[in-house]
Design a protein around this motif. Sequence first.
Motif, PDB file in Angstrom:
ATOM      1  N   ARG A 214      41.132  39.264  49.358  1.00 64.13           N
ATOM      2  CA  ARG A 214      40.487  38.336  48.422  1.00 64.13           C
ATOM      3  C   ARG A 214      39.023  38.699  48.191  1.00 64.13           C
ATOM      4  NH1 ARG A 214      40.017  33.876  45.679  1.00 64.13           N
ATOM      5  NH2 ARG A 214      38.527  32.215  46.105  1.00 64.13           N
ATOM      6  N   ALA A 215      38.308  39.037  49.240  1.00 64.39           N
ATOM      7  CA  ALA A 215      36.891  39.386  49.105  1.00 64.39           C
ATOM      8  C   ALA A 215      36.707  40.600  48.197  1.00 64.39           C
ATOM      9  CB  ALA A 215      36.280  39.657  50.476  1.00 64.39           C
ATOM     10  N   GLU A 216      37.606  41.557  48.297  1.00 63.15           N
ATOM     11  CA  GLU A 216      37.535  42.747  47.444  1.00 63.15           C
ATOM     12  C   GLU A 216      37.798  42.381  45.982  1.00 63.15           C
ATOM     13  OE1 GLU A 216      39.521  47.198  47.020  1.00 63.15           O
ATOM     14  OE2 GLU A 216      40.188  45.857  48.609  1.00 63.15           O
ATOM     15  N   ARG A 217      38.740  41.468  45.744  1.00 60.44           N
ATOM     16  CA  ARG A 217      39.020  41.031  44.365  1.00 60.44           C
ATOM     17  C   ARG A 217      37.822  40.300  43.773  1.00 60.44           C
ATOM     18  NH1 ARG A 217      44.066  39.433  46.656  1.00 60.44           N
ATOM     19  NH2 ARG A 217      43.416  37.251  46.463  1.00 60.44           N
ATOM     20  N   VAL A 218      37.129  39.506  44.580  1.00 61.81           N
ATOM     21  CA  VAL A 218      35.936  38.801  44.110  1.00 61.81           C
ATOM     22  C   VAL A 218      34.848  39.809  43.744  1.00 61.81           C
ATOM     23  CG1 VAL A 218      34.069  37.261  44.819  1.00 61.81           C
ATOM     24  CG2 VAL A 218      36.425  36.664  45.345  1.00 61.81           C
ATOM     25  N   GLU A 219      34.671  40.842  44.562  1.00 58.75           N
ATOM     26  CA  GLU A 219      33.694  41.895  44.268  1.00 58.75           C
ATOM     27  C   GLU A 219      34.054  42.625  42.978  1.00 58.75           C
ATOM     28  OE1 GLU A 219      32.837  44.605  47.471  1.00 58.75           O
ATOM     29  OE2 GLU A 219      32.950  42.965  48.930  1.00 58.75           O
TER      30      GLU A 219
ATOM     31  N   LEU B  36      33.011  43.816  37.408  1.00 61.76           N
ATOM     32  CA  LEU B  36      33.564  43.951  36.060  1.00 61.76           C
ATOM     33  C   LEU B  36      32.826  43.033  35.080  1.00 61.76           C
ATOM     34  CD1 LEU B  36      35.725  45.372  34.411  1.00 61.76           C
ATOM     35  CD2 LEU B  36      37.311  43.560  35.031  1.00 61.76           C
ATOM     36  N   CYS B  37      32.550  41.817  35.489  1.00 62.59           N
ATOM     37  CA  CYS B  37      31.806  40.886  34.624  1.00 62.59           C
ATOM     38  C   CYS B  37      30.412  41.421  34.325  1.00 62.59           C
ATOM     39  CB  CYS B  37      31.714  39.514  35.271  1.00 62.59           C
ATOM     40  SG  CYS B  37      33.249  38.590  35.198  1.00 62.59           S
ATOM     41  N   GLU B  38      29.767  41.971  35.326  1.00 62.45           N
ATOM     42  CA  GLU B  38      28.430  42.532  35.124  1.00 62.45           C
ATOM     43  C   GLU B  38      28.472  43.738  34.188  1.00 62.45           C
ATOM     44  OE1 GLU B  38      25.025  44.670  37.813  1.00 62.45           O
ATOM     45  OE2 GLU B  38      26.139  42.994  38.705  1.00 62.45           O
ATOM     46  N   ALA B  39      29.490  44.568  34.324  1.00 67.86           N
ATOM     47  CA  ALA B  39      29.594  45.790  33.523  1.00 67.86           C
ATOM     48  C   ALA B  39      29.832  45.498  32.042  1.00 67.86           C
ATOM     49  CB  ALA B  39      30.705  46.686  34.068  1.00 67.86           C
ATOM     50  N   VAL B  40      30.560  44.420  31.741  1.00 69.78           N
ATOM     51  CA  VAL B  40      30.897  44.124  30.343  1.00 69.78           C
ATOM     52  C   VAL B  40      30.184  42.878  29.822  1.00 69.78           C
ATOM     53  CG1 VAL B  40      33.136  45.282  30.445  1.00 69.78           C
ATOM     54  CG2 VAL B  40      32.994  42.842  30.956  1.00 69.78           C
ATOM     55  N   ASP B  41      29.248  42.344  30.593  1.00 66.55           N
ATOM     56  CA  ASP B  41      28.463  41.164  30.212  1.00 66.55           C
ATOM     57  C   ASP B  41      29.364  39.968  29.907  1.00 66.55           C
ATOM     58  OD1 ASP B  41      26.095  39.768  29.739  1.00 66.55           O
ATOM     59  OD2 ASP B  41      26.159  40.196  27.601  1.00 66.55           O
TER      60      ASP B  41
ATOM     61  N   LYS C 130      42.908  37.854  30.456  1.00 66.69           N
ATOM     62  CA  LYS C 130      43.393  37.824  31.836  1.00 66.69           C
ATOM     63  C   LYS C 130      43.446  39.255  32.346  1.00 66.69           C
ATOM     64  CE  LYS C 130      46.393  33.864  31.075  1.00 66.69           C
ATOM     65  NZ  LYS C 130      47.788  33.431  31.034  1.00 66.69           N
ATOM     66  N   VAL C 131      43.011  39.446  33.580  1.00 67.04           N
ATOM     67  CA  VAL C 131      43.031  40.767  34.198  1.00 67.04           C
ATOM     68  C   VAL C 131      43.737  40.641  35.536  1.00 67.04           C
ATOM     69  CG1 VAL C 131      41.634  42.669  35.088  1.00 67.04           C
ATOM     70  CG2 VAL C 131      40.828  41.355  33.117  1.00 67.04           C
ATOM     71  N   ARG C 132      44.772  41.429  35.756  1.00 60.15           N
ATOM     72  CA  ARG C 132      45.477  41.427  37.033  1.00 60.15           C
ATOM     73  C   ARG C 132      44.876  42.504  37.926  1.00 60.15           C
ATOM     74  NH1 ARG C 132      49.635  38.757  38.464  1.00 60.15           N
ATOM     75  NH2 ARG C 132      50.248  38.337  36.328  1.00 60.15           N
ATOM     76  N   VAL C 133      44.501  42.103  39.143  1.00 59.80           N
ATOM     77  CA  VAL C 133      43.878  43.011  40.104  1.00 59.80           C
ATOM     78  C   VAL C 133      44.846  43.220  41.264  1.00 59.80           C
ATOM     79  CG1 VAL C 133      41.927  43.360  41.644  1.00 59.80           C
ATOM     80  CG2 VAL C 133      41.598  42.149  39.486  1.00 59.80           C
ATOM     81  N   LEU C 134      45.126  44.471  41.582  1.00 64.22           N
ATOM     82  CA  LEU C 134      46.007  44.774  42.704  1.00 64.22           C
ATOM     83  C   LEU C 134      45.202  44.763  43.997  1.00 64.22           C
ATOM     84  CD1 LEU C 134      48.052  47.688  41.122  1.00 64.22           C
ATOM     85  CD2 LEU C 134      48.612  45.262  41.209  1.00 64.22           C
TER      86      LEU C 134
ATOM     87  N   GLY D   6      44.665  33.870  42.808  1.00 65.93           N
ATOM     88  CA  GLY D   6      45.433  34.959  43.392  1.00 65.93           C
ATOM     89  C   GLY D   6      44.918  36.295  42.891  1.00 65.93           C
ATOM     90  N   LYS D   7      45.790  37.060  42.264  1.00 69.07           N
ATOM     91  CA  LYS D   7      45.428  38.394  41.770  1.00 69.07           C
ATOM     92  C   LYS D   7      45.094  38.391  40.284  1.00 69.07           C
ATOM     93  CE  LYS D   7      48.158  40.663  45.281  1.00 69.07           C
ATOM     94  NZ  LYS D   7      49.189  41.636  45.591  1.00 69.07           N
ATOM     95  N   LEU D   8      44.933  37.215  39.701  1.00 66.13           N
ATOM     96  CA  LEU D   8      44.670  37.091  38.271  1.00 66.13           C
ATOM     97  C   LEU D   8      43.252  36.590  38.030  1.00 66.13           C
ATOM     98  CD1 LEU D   8      46.192  37.367  35.548  1.00 66.13           C
ATOM     99  CD2 LEU D   8      46.558  34.918  35.680  1.00 66.13           C
ATOM    100  N   LEU D   9      42.509  37.335  37.216  1.00 61.60           N
ATOM    101  CA  LEU D   9      41.151  36.947  36.839  1.00 61.60           C
ATOM    102  C   LEU D   9      41.166  36.560  35.370  1.00 61.60           C
ATOM    103  CD1 LEU D   9      39.282  40.085  38.255  1.00 61.60           C
ATOM    104  CD2 LEU D   9      39.801  37.971  39.469  1.00 61.60           C
ATOM    105  N   VAL D  10      40.417  35.535  35.023  1.00 67.63           N
ATOM    106  CA  VAL D  10      40.248  35.154  33.626  1.00 67.63           C
ATOM    107  C   VAL D  10      38.772  35.336  33.303  1.00 67.63           C
ATOM    108  CG1 VAL D  10      40.493  33.336  31.904  1.00 67.63           C
ATOM    109  CG2 VAL D  10      42.139  33.492  33.777  1.00 67.63           C
TER     110      VAL D  10
END
Length: 60
Positions: free
Chosen positions: A25-30, A35-40, A17-21, A48-52
Amino acid sequence: SVIKETDAALTAHELIKVRVLGDDRAERVEICNALCEAVDAQPVQHIGKLLVLWRKNLEA
């Protein structure tokens, strides 16, 4: 440093889980996509502000 820590956490746990400040919403999606692309990794959920994020551990 965020990418390095995320990579290390995914190597150790596969699912994290990663919390994004920030309130945009559009910025959090970006951020999630970058981040997913950078770490494959694959995004599993964005609430909300939590990514899994998930990445298969090839060492296991």
